[in-house]
Design a protein around this motif. Structure first.
Motif, PDB file in Angstrom:
ATOM      1  N   GLY A  51      78.842  56.307  19.117  1.00 63.56           N
ATOM      2  CA  GLY A  51      78.730  57.750  18.893  1.00 63.56           C
ATOM      3  C   GLY A  51      79.690  58.527  19.772  1.00 63.56           C
ATOM      4  N   ASN A  52      79.822  58.108  21.018  1.00 60.85           N
ATOM      5  CA  ASN A  52      80.767  58.764  21.922  1.00 60.85           C
ATOM      6  C   ASN A  52      82.205  58.549  21.465  1.00 60.85           C
ATOM      7  OD1 ASN A  52      78.664  59.609  23.544  1.00 60.85           O
ATOM      8  ND2 ASN A  52      78.868  57.923  24.988  1.00 60.85           N
ATOM      9  N   VAL A  53      82.501  57.342  21.009  1.00 60.33           N
ATOM     10  CA  VAL A  53      83.846  57.040  20.515  1.00 60.33           C
ATOM     11  C   VAL A  53      84.166  57.931  19.318  1.00 60.33           C
ATOM     12  CG1 VAL A  53      85.260  55.275  19.384  1.00 60.33           C
ATOM     13  CG2 VAL A  53      83.891  54.683  21.398  1.00 60.33           C
ATOM     14  N   ALA A  54      83.227  58.042  18.387  1.00 61.91           N
ATOM     15  CA  ALA A  54      83.441  58.866  17.195  1.00 61.91           C
ATOM     16  C   ALA A  54      83.682  60.328  17.583  1.00 61.91           C
ATOM     17  CB  ALA A  54      82.244  58.752  16.255  1.00 61.91           C
ATOM     18  N   ARG A  55      82.878  60.855  18.503  1.00 60.06           N
ATOM     19  CA  ARG A  55      83.076  62.249  18.920  1.00 60.06           C
ATOM     20  C   ARG A  55      84.448  62.453  19.545  1.00 60.06           C
ATOM     21  NH1 ARG A  55      77.723  61.588  19.609  1.00 60.06           N
ATOM     22  NH2 ARG A  55      77.809  60.841  21.753  1.00 60.06           N
ATOM     23  N   GLY A  56      84.905  61.505  20.326  1.00 59.56           N
ATOM     24  CA  GLY A  56      86.224  61.617  20.945  1.00 59.56           C
ATOM     25  C   GLY A  56      87.331  61.622  19.916  1.00 59.56           C
ATOM     26  N   LYS A  58      87.020  62.500  16.738  1.00 59.05           N
ATOM     27  CA  LYS A  58      86.928  63.753  15.977  1.00 59.05           C
ATOM     28  C   LYS A  58      87.589  64.887  16.744  1.00 59.05           C
ATOM     29  CE  LYS A  58      82.775  62.557  13.406  1.00 59.05           C
ATOM     30  NZ  LYS A  58      81.333  62.801  13.219  1.00 59.05           N
ATOM     31  N   ALA A  59      87.387  64.919  18.051  1.00 59.22           N
ATOM     32  CA  ALA A  59      88.027  65.946  18.875  1.00 59.22           C
ATOM     33  C   ALA A  59      89.545  65.782  18.849  1.00 59.22           C
ATOM     34  CB  ALA A  59      87.515  65.863  20.312  1.00 59.22           C
ATOM     35  N   ASN A  60      90.002  64.543  18.853  1.00 59.97           N
ATOM     36  CA  ASN A  60      91.436  64.267  18.815  1.00 59.97           C
ATOM     37  C   ASN A  60      92.071  64.831  17.545  1.00 59.97           C
ATOM     38  OD1 ASN A  60      93.840  62.993  19.873  1.00 59.97           O
ATOM     39  ND2 ASN A  60      93.595  61.471  18.256  1.00 59.97           N
ATOM     40  N   LEU A  61      91.353  64.742  16.435  1.00 64.51           N
ATOM     41  CA  LEU A  61      91.889  65.231  15.163  1.00 64.51           C
ATOM     42  C   LEU A  61      92.099  66.741  15.167  1.00 64.51           C
ATOM     43  CD1 LEU A  61      89.849  63.104  12.610  1.00 64.51           C
ATOM     44  CD2 LEU A  61      92.246  62.825  13.258  1.00 64.51           C
ATOM     45  N   SER A  62      91.295  67.467  15.915  1.00 64.91           N
ATOM     46  CA  SER A  62      91.433  68.928  15.928  1.00 64.91           C
ATOM     47  C   SER A  62      92.270  69.432  17.104  1.00 64.91           C
ATOM     48  CB  SER A  62      90.048  69.574  15.954  1.00 64.91           C
ATOM     49  OG  SER A  62      89.366  69.209  17.130  1.00 64.91           O
ATOM     50  N   GLN A  72      96.438  59.696  13.143  1.00 65.99           N
ATOM     51  CA  GLN A  72      96.262  58.651  12.130  1.00 65.99           C
ATOM     52  C   GLN A  72      95.379  57.531  12.675  1.00 65.99           C
ATOM     53  OE1 GLN A  72     100.233  57.511  11.031  1.00 65.99           O
ATOM     54  NE2 GLN A  72     100.543  59.308   9.732  1.00 65.99           N
ATOM     55  N   ARG A  73      95.603  57.178  13.939  1.00 64.03           N
ATOM     56  CA  ARG A  73      94.776  56.143  14.578  1.00 64.03           C
ATOM     57  C   ARG A  73      93.317  56.594  14.640  1.00 64.03           C
ATOM     58  NH1 ARG A  73      92.510  51.682  15.683  1.00 64.03           N
ATOM     59  NH2 ARG A  73      91.972  51.297  17.844  1.00 64.03           N
ATOM     60  N   SER A  74      93.104  57.858  14.999  1.00 65.08           N
ATOM     61  CA  SER A  74      91.737  58.381  15.065  1.00 65.08           C
ATOM     62  C   SER A  74      91.076  58.364  13.700  1.00 65.08           C
ATOM     63  CB  SER A  74      91.732  59.799  15.641  1.00 65.08           C
ATOM     64  OG  SER A  74      92.009  59.763  17.017  1.00 65.08           O
ATOM     65  N   GLU A  75      91.822  58.714  12.668  1.00 65.70           N
ATOM     66  CA  GLU A  75      91.271  58.681  11.311  1.00 65.70           C
ATOM     67  C   GLU A  75      90.865  57.267  10.929  1.00 65.70           C
ATOM     68  OE1 GLU A  75      94.225  60.481   8.806  1.00 65.70           O
ATOM     69  OE2 GLU A  75      93.616  62.511   9.373  1.00 65.70           O
ATOM     70  N   GLN A  76      91.692  56.282  11.316  1.00 67.72           N
ATOM     71  CA  GLN A  76      91.374  54.888  11.002  1.00 67.72           C
ATOM     72  C   GLN A  76      90.122  54.428  11.746  1.00 67.72           C
ATOM     73  OE1 GLN A  76      92.913  52.765   8.712  1.00 67.72           O
ATOM     74  NE2 GLN A  76      91.067  51.611   9.157  1.00 67.72           N
ATOM     75  N   LEU A  81      84.322  53.135  11.594  1.00 65.59           N
ATOM     76  CA  LEU A  81      82.967  53.385  12.081  1.00 65.59           C
ATOM     77  C   LEU A  81      82.061  53.969  11.005  1.00 65.59           C
ATOM     78  CD1 LEU A  81      83.729  54.930  15.616  1.00 65.59           C
ATOM     79  CD2 LEU A  81      82.749  52.678  15.129  1.00 65.59           C
ATOM     80  N   GLY A  82      82.631  54.291   9.855  1.00 67.65           N
ATOM     81  CA  GLY A  82      81.850  54.875   8.764  1.00 67.65           C
ATOM     82  C   GLY A  82      81.589  56.351   8.979  1.00 67.65           C
ATOM     83  N   GLU A  83      82.426  56.996   9.777  1.00 68.33           N
ATOM     84  CA  GLU A  83      82.242  58.414  10.097  1.00 68.33           C
ATOM     85  C   GLU A  83      83.077  59.321   9.201  1.00 68.33           C
ATOM     86  OE1 GLU A  83      80.359  59.954  12.511  1.00 68.33           O
ATOM     87  OE2 GLU A  83      79.415  58.048  13.038  1.00 68.33           O
ATOM     88  N   LYS A  84      83.866  58.754   8.329  1.00 68.91           N
ATOM     89  CA  LYS A  84      84.711  59.562   7.460  1.00 68.91           C
ATOM     90  C   LYS A  84      84.550  59.161   6.033  1.00 68.91           C
ATOM     91  CE  LYS A  84      88.596  62.073   8.405  1.00 68.91           C
ATOM     92  NZ  LYS A  84      89.864  62.392   8.334  1.00 68.91           N
TER      93      LYS A  84
END
Length: 84
Positions: A51-56, A58-62, A72-76, A81-84
């Protein structure tokens, strides 16, 4: 164990991979990790970590100061993680 199970596990994993740690200490770390896995506590800690990894990511994308390659790495990672 307490909420810090993830930190405990990371510390023992680091000890196992540290060439300056004795074999006796490494064996102890392996035993602790095995007990955490058998109790299911480690699985819960990994879930919180994800969950912490996903939040980080998501923050990177914005973040306007992040490179497109990093985004692109964050999106992957989020997709994995099934978050997108």
């Amino acid at each position: 164990m307490s909420k810090d199970v993830g930190n405990v596990a990371r510390g023992h994993k680091a000890a196992i991979n540290n060439p300056n740690v004795s074999e006796e200490a490494k064996d102890h770390s392996r035993q602790v990790l095995e007990e955490l896995e058998q109790s299911g506590e480690l699985e819960n800690a990994n879930t919180n970590h994800e969950g912490n990894v996903a939040r980080g990511h998501k923050a990177n994308l914005s973040n306007p100061h992040t490179s497109e390659e990093s985004k692109q790495r964050s999106e992957q990672v989020l997709e994995d993680l099934g978050e997108k």
